[in-house]
Design an enzyme around this catalytic site. Structure first.
Site, PDB file in Angstrom:
ATOM      1  N   LYS A  74       0.804  -1.222   0.000  1.00  0.00           N
ATOM      2  CA  LYS A  74       0.000   0.000   0.000  1.00  0.00           C
ATOM      3  C   LYS A  74       0.839   1.276   0.000  1.00  0.00           C
ATOM      4  CE  LYS A  74      -4.422  -1.346   0.284  1.00  0.00           C
ATOM      5  NZ  LYS A  74      -5.496  -0.841  -0.611  1.00  0.00           N
ATOM      6  N   SER A 118       0.906  -9.742  -0.187  1.00  0.00           N
ATOM      7  CA  SER A 118       0.570  -8.317  -0.174  1.00  0.00           C
ATOM      8  C   SER A 118       1.033  -7.590   1.081  1.00  0.00           C
ATOM      9  CB  SER A 118      -0.938  -8.128  -0.347  1.00  0.00           C
ATOM     10  OG  SER A 118      -1.648  -8.829   0.662  1.00  0.00           O
TER      11      SER A 118
END
Length: 315
Positions: free
Chosen positions: A51, A302
């Site tokens: 992110k 992720s």
């Protein structure tokens, strides 16, 4: 539409700021799956998740007046940390709206990076509602967690790096929440190797993207009941969905139990800490959800932001 050129520009923006994360390899996992599998380790990215890429690319694109206004975001954790750190590096005030039941370690990290945390209710819609109210009241610039061209381009640098290092890649598996990571990564992957198959992965009880992909329209679910907090958005972003329809080959699902087993495998066999969302794509390979073998494949990890008390309970 987000272009490949914009992803390349994002890569230049992130050069020297974001980490170029490694590709991990496990001979045991290869033997179990019958394929050559690599793991893109975004758990080693700054703030412990991919992110940071999209948040930094978005905030760095703001003009001087917008930066003076400050930014606002809503997130259960990883986007919050990404916005907080990116804002700190760029000298921008950041306010982050987080659910009151957010993982404590993610809340503390967001504050440590310098952002102001404002809590909201537990439901996903509570985040967007309070964020919109604060944005209207104070004039903050919104840094959306996934439905934004600059954010998508930043996340697309994950796919760009993978294909640069694995030009013979045949399958790319990516966890799907709001769709920013898979949207950007699929654009980059298909540009560098049009024949690569891009597969999205969700958990069974947070399967809005799975349903949307098959229906040909955005399906919103009522509730996302999963341990993987990064894939709890109730629907895909509109821009993300259009990109997914064009560049993604399929979306499949795994169970929460599959995810927990994959987290344990990462810990025991690769000595790597992976959060539930980060284990989703690899779990699909461990359970042979694609019913294939003998391929060169990559699953994106992720993130790795796990609350230690939560991890103990899961394992």
């Amino acid at each position: 539409m987000v272009t490949f050129d914009e992803i390349q520009q994002a890569s230049r923006t992130l050069d020297g700021v974001a980490h170029r994360t490694p590709l991990l390899h496990s001979s045991t996992f290869n033997r179990l799956t019958g394929s050559e599998v690599w793991f893109k380790a975004e758990n080693f990215q700054r703030i412990g998740a991919f992110k940071f890429r999209g948040a930094y690319n978005k905030i760095s694109s703001l003009n001087a007046a917008e930066k003076r206004r400050g930014v606002i975001a809503h997130s259960s954790g990883n986007h919050a940390q990404g916005v907080a750190l990116a804002s700190k590096l760029l000298g921008v005030r950041a306010v982050v709206v987080m659910p009151e039941d957010s993982v404590l370690s993610k809340v503390e990290a967001t504050r440590t990076y310098g952002a102001e945390v404002v809590f909201c209710g537990k439901e996903f819609d509570d985040r967007a509602r309070l964020t919109a109210e604060l944005q209207a009241r104070y004039g903050y610039v919104l840094v959306h967690p996934y439905d934004d061209p600059k954010v998508i381009a930043g996340q697309g640098t994950v796919g760009l790096e993978i294909l640069q290092e694995l030009p013979n890649l045949e399958y790319l598996l990516v966890p799907v929440g709001g769709g920013g990571l898979i949207a950007g990564s699929s654009i980059a992957a298909k540009r560098l190797k049009p024949t690569v198959k891009v597969i999205g992965v969700e958990t069974e009880h947070a399967n809005d993207a799975y349903q949307s992909f098959r229906a040909g329209k955005i399906i919103r679910i009522d509730r996302a009941d999963t341990i993987a907090d990064g894939i709890r958005p109730l629907s895909l972003g509109s821009l993300n969905f259009e990109i997914i329809r064009q560049f993604v080959d399929d979306i499949i699902t795994v169970s929460d139990d599959d995810v927990i087993a994959m987290m344990q495998f990462f810990l025991e066999r690769t000595k790597t800490l992976v959060e539930p969302t980060g284990a989703v794509a690899a779990a699909a390979l461990s359970k042979n959800k694609l019913s294939i073998s003998g391929k060169t494949m990559c699953a994106v990890i992720s993130g790795g932001n796990v609350d230690m008390r939560g991890l103990k309970a899961l394992l």
